[in-house]
Design a protein around this motif. Sequence first.
Motif, PDB file in Angstrom:
ATOM      1  N   LEU A 109     -85.462 -12.732 -42.488  1.00  0.00           N
ATOM      2  CA  LEU A 109     -85.831 -12.922 -43.773  1.00  0.00           C
ATOM      3  C   LEU A 109     -84.580 -11.958 -44.723  1.00  0.00           C
ATOM      4  O   LEU A 109     -84.129 -12.384 -45.491  1.00  0.00           O
ATOM      5  CB  LEU A 109     -87.067 -12.399 -44.267  1.00  0.00           C
ATOM      6  N   MET A 168     -82.102 -12.876 -47.466  1.00  0.00           N
ATOM      7  CA  MET A 168     -81.905 -12.306 -48.812  1.00  0.00           C
ATOM      8  C   MET A 168     -80.734 -11.738 -49.185  1.00  0.00           C
ATOM      9  O   MET A 168     -80.215 -11.948 -50.236  1.00  0.00           O
ATOM     10  CB  MET A 168     -82.858 -11.365 -49.166  1.00  0.00           C
ATOM     11  N   PHE A 220     -86.875  -1.889 -55.273  1.00  0.00           N
ATOM     12  CA  PHE A 220     -88.288  -1.712 -55.983  1.00  0.00           C
ATOM     13  C   PHE A 220     -88.122  -1.321 -57.251  1.00  0.00           C
ATOM     14  O   PHE A 220     -89.096  -1.240 -58.059  1.00  0.00           O
ATOM     15  CB  PHE A 220     -89.097  -1.139 -55.138  1.00  0.00           C
ATOM     16  N   PHE A 249     -77.935  -0.901 -40.991  1.00  0.00           N
ATOM     17  CA  PHE A 249     -78.325  -1.034 -39.517  1.00  0.00           C
ATOM     18  C   PHE A 249     -77.293  -1.242 -38.730  1.00  0.00           C
ATOM     19  O   PHE A 249     -77.323  -0.738 -37.223  1.00  0.00           O
ATOM     20  CB  PHE A 249     -79.198  -2.428 -39.704  1.00  0.00           C
ATOM     21  N   ILE A 303     -84.522  -0.568 -31.285  1.00  0.00           N
ATOM     22  CA  ILE A 303     -83.417   0.048 -31.986  1.00  0.00           C
ATOM     23  C   ILE A 303     -83.485  -0.293 -33.648  1.00  0.00           C
ATOM     24  O   ILE A 303     -82.910  -0.084 -34.418  1.00  0.00           O
ATOM     25  CB  ILE A 303     -82.126  -0.517 -31.467  1.00  0.00           C
ATOM     26  N   ILE A 304     -84.611  -1.324 -34.095  1.00  0.00           N
ATOM     27  CA  ILE A 304     -84.753  -1.532 -35.539  1.00  0.00           C
ATOM     28  C   ILE A 304     -85.464  -0.465 -36.178  1.00  0.00           C
ATOM     29  O   ILE A 304     -86.639  -0.683 -35.969  1.00  0.00           O
ATOM     30  CB  ILE A 304     -85.396  -2.953 -35.652  1.00  0.00           C
ATOM     31  N   PRO A 305     -84.755   0.164 -37.096  1.00  0.00           N
ATOM     32  CA  PRO A 305     -85.569   1.116 -37.734  1.00  0.00           C
ATOM     33  C   PRO A 305     -86.390   0.418 -38.835  1.00  0.00           C
ATOM     34  O   PRO A 305     -85.962  -0.472 -39.371  1.00  0.00           O
ATOM     35  CB  PRO A 305     -84.431   1.919 -38.499  1.00  0.00           C
ATOM     36  N   GLN A 339     -87.540   1.260 -41.338  1.00  0.00           N
ATOM     37  CA  GLN A 339     -87.165   1.680 -42.887  1.00  0.00           C
ATOM     38  C   GLN A 339     -86.214   0.782 -43.425  1.00  0.00           C
ATOM     39  O   GLN A 339     -86.418   0.405 -44.642  1.00  0.00           O
ATOM     40  CB  GLN A 339     -86.479   3.159 -42.967  1.00  0.00           C
ATOM     41  N   ILE A 340     -85.345  -0.151 -42.507  1.00  0.00           N
ATOM     42  CA  ILE A 340     -84.353  -0.933 -43.310  1.00  0.00           C
ATOM     43  C   ILE A 340     -85.377  -2.260 -43.665  1.00  0.00           C
ATOM     44  O   ILE A 340     -84.691  -3.083 -44.112  1.00  0.00           O
ATOM     45  CB  ILE A 340     -83.388  -1.350 -42.234  1.00  0.00           C
ATOM     46  N   LEU A 341     -86.530  -2.639 -43.028  1.00  0.00           N
ATOM     47  CA  LEU A 341     -87.301  -3.583 -43.357  1.00  0.00           C
ATOM     48  C   LEU A 341     -88.115  -3.818 -44.460  1.00  0.00           C
ATOM     49  O   LEU A 341     -88.996  -4.696 -44.776  1.00  0.00           O
ATOM     50  CB  LEU A 341     -88.340  -3.953 -41.965  1.00  0.00           C
ATOM     51  N   ILE A 342     -87.946  -2.589 -45.535  1.00  0.00           N
ATOM     52  CA  ILE A 342     -89.231  -2.403 -46.325  1.00  0.00           C
ATOM     53  C   ILE A 342     -88.875  -3.617 -47.218  1.00  0.00           C
ATOM     54  O   ILE A 342     -89.915  -4.158 -47.784  1.00  0.00           O
ATOM     55  CB  ILE A 342     -88.933  -1.010 -47.046  1.00  0.00           C
ATOM     56  N   VAL A 343     -87.643  -3.915 -47.824  1.00  0.00           N
ATOM     57  CA  VAL A 343     -87.670  -5.100 -48.690  1.00  0.00           C
ATOM     58  C   VAL A 343     -88.164  -6.502 -48.265  1.00  0.00           C
ATOM     59  O   VAL A 343     -89.235  -7.103 -48.727  1.00  0.00           O
ATOM     60  CB  VAL A 343     -86.073  -5.194 -49.208  1.00  0.00           C
ATOM     61  N   PRO A 344     -87.585  -7.035 -47.091  1.00  0.00           N
ATOM     62  CA  PRO A 344     -87.983  -8.206 -46.690  1.00  0.00           C
ATOM     63  C   PRO A 344     -89.659  -8.044 -46.036  1.00  0.00           C
ATOM     64  O   PRO A 344     -90.390  -9.186 -46.554  1.00  0.00           O
ATOM     65  CB  PRO A 344     -87.270  -8.736 -45.363  1.00  0.00           C
ATOM     66  N   LEU A 345     -90.059  -7.199 -45.685  1.00  0.00           N
ATOM     67  CA  LEU A 345     -91.502  -7.031 -45.221  1.00  0.00           C
ATOM     68  C   LEU A 345     -92.266  -7.179 -46.656  1.00  0.00           C
ATOM     69  O   LEU A 345     -93.247  -7.733 -46.407  1.00  0.00           O
ATOM     70  CB  LEU A 345     -91.832  -5.637 -44.653  1.00  0.00           C
ATOM     71  N   PHE A 346     -92.201  -6.473 -47.642  1.00  0.00           N
ATOM     72  CA  PHE A 346     -92.728  -6.420 -49.014  1.00  0.00           C
ATOM     73  C   PHE A 346     -92.747  -7.761 -49.377  1.00  0.00           C
ATOM     74  O   PHE A 346     -93.789  -8.510 -49.981  1.00  0.00           O
ATOM     75  CB  PHE A 346     -92.201  -5.441 -49.984  1.00  0.00           C
ATOM     76  N   PHE A 362     -95.587   7.532 -44.541  1.00  0.00           N
ATOM     77  CA  PHE A 362     -95.444   7.568 -46.079  1.00  0.00           C
ATOM     78  C   PHE A 362     -94.726   6.388 -46.571  1.00  0.00           C
ATOM     79  O   PHE A 362     -95.295   5.753 -47.461  1.00  0.00           O
ATOM     80  CB  PHE A 362     -94.602   8.975 -46.389  1.00  0.00           C
ATOM     81  N   LEU A 363     -93.828   6.045 -46.010  1.00  0.00           N
ATOM     82  CA  LEU A 363     -92.823   4.890 -46.658  1.00  0.00           C
ATOM     83  C   LEU A 363     -93.560   3.736 -46.840  1.00  0.00           C
ATOM     84  O   LEU A 363     -93.681   3.238 -48.012  1.00  0.00           O
ATOM     85  CB  LEU A 363     -91.501   4.923 -45.901  1.00  0.00           C
ATOM     86  N   ILE A 397     -95.022   1.988 -50.440  1.00  0.00           N
ATOM     87  CA  ILE A 397     -94.450   0.753 -50.922  1.00  0.00           C
ATOM     88  C   ILE A 397     -95.268  -0.463 -51.273  1.00  0.00           C
ATOM     89  O   ILE A 397     -95.354  -1.104 -52.373  1.00  0.00           O
ATOM     90  CB  ILE A 397     -93.110   0.393 -49.976  1.00  0.00           C
TER      91      ILE A 397
END
Lengths: 309, 292
Positions: free
Chosen positions: A47, A51, A272, A288, B133-135, B137-144, B226-227, B231
């Motif tokens: 996703l 985006m 955000f 990444f 290997i997927i941090p 932290q980089i998923l915050i936008v699509p996860l949200f 926290f992060l 969010i």
Amino acid sequence: MAARAETAGVAQSKKEGSRGRTDLAGYLFVAPFLLAYAAFLIFPVLLGLRMSFFNASLVGTDSQFLGLANYRELLGDSDFWGSLWHTVLFTLLSTPPLVILALVFALLANRAIPARWFFRLSFFAPWVLPSSVVALIWVWLYQPGFGLINSYLVMLGLPEVAWLPDESVAMFSVVIATVWWTLGFNFILYLAGLQEIPQDVYDAAATDGAGPFAQVRWITIPLLTRTTLLVLTLQIFASLNVFDQIYIMNTSGGLNYTATRPIIQYIYEQGFTSYRVGFASAMSYVFFMLVLVVGLAQFAVSSRRRRDA
Amino acid sequence: MALDTPSAPERSEATGKPLQDRVMGWIAFAVLTLAAIVWLIPLLWALDTALKTEADTTTVPVTWIPPSGFTLESFWQILSAGNMLRWYFNSFLTSSIITLLVVLLGSLAAFGFSRVAFRGRRLLFLVIIAGLIIPPQILIVPLFAEMDALGFVDTYWGIILPQIAAPLSVFIFKQFFDGIPHELEDAARVDGASRFRIYWQIWMPLARPAIAAVAIFTFVISWNNFLWPFIIVTNTDMMTIPVGIATVQSSYGVRYADIMASAVLAGLPLIIVFLFFQRQIVQGVAGTGLKG
């Protein structure tokens, strides 16, 4: 121990593979995890990629295809490069002390037998604390005037340091707090690595007249190579993802923003606060890729080391 | 991985090793003790500040023993006026559910990968390990965006769900299951036990050390996260402890004793968990060394 378990597993699966039967129960066992994994890891990864090609926003649905425009824009964005640099700088500054100090403390703790639980407690207890607790404590320690550190500096006849606002000091202040917070994890890994070195190796070396320092240099450190590679790998990945303590020290402690803002924070702000979701996603992807390159480089180095060994 | 086995100096003293070795041992002890004290000072200072009156926190030069004496005032202040208890509840609830699900899903999957033959299992396992290997932290936008679409913003599920996809737990359980000999299982199968019964009644009780390691780790990490909660949660009532004390802290103004009291209260459960499960936590960390 790990290697042996691995070989056993491989031999085992070969045996079953040659029998050529498939047990449907296997899918049932892995399905619940795979479902969660697909929904909350794989799906957001895809996703996010989608985006990043759109002028997407979190609230509205009317997003417009932009092609590579987001990526093109961020390449020319000095804030992107600046925050990326802060992340790299933090990693470069935090990794050496977190690896070397952890090793030194572990070497000492391995010698100093009395009260080893006390050292484990002192070094490791901070690691269990939430980042926000760590940030609040260090903001308090770094206060001008009545802050503990500056107060002691003055008592020693030294000048006060503007730990948080001073642009040239701010990143070091973050690194110091982080070293205090996370060193215990590496310390424990090294302590475990040290326990696996058999005593006879040292006894043999001592018989040959090797002193304590020679033993550390020529026996302990080489035999700890695997542990060191692990510590380094985990540390670099952890440091690259720095966000919490910098963000909290920023917002609640007046930590210098322009000298410390890391890339994750910039992604957060774009996504955000400015609602530029597509742009933030593109940034996540470029970041990444960087992490991936570092990971592949480390993998290459460690597998060459292993072949040499 | 037994960290308490006696090592170099003790044994050499017993066998009468040279004096030099013993002297080195004492120097090491002294240096390390100094470092350990330095390491404890921030924690002690935070506790000390929390026990002071507000006026005593800003005296110059600093003093460990406050002129007006110690007081629990700030702790009562935080516990009675703020949302601290609510945040405790939120943290406790979400971390417990996350821990339960991570242990359950991880061990089930690991059992499948380790003990059941099925087509594509090696490939699937590889895909899961690749996830390491997927941090996050980089998923915050699509996860949200995903959570928003599902209506999970400001809900417990919004906090919980993204944290249950933990490839490391599958890895740790699989390592453990791989090391258990097959004979046990074969005997049970001859008796006609189902796969699930073998997993639940034989493997899980055996896996107690792995369960303890994964559970304690998951609990500490999700409690401290926290992060993500920061969010997905905007409502003060839904905040977890780390998010709450970091974001609402400004409402205390510059009341340092109160801020440190909230920091101490937020950190206390973890320190207690650490004191109780020291051995398991340490072995859990050391256990990640299996990967090396």
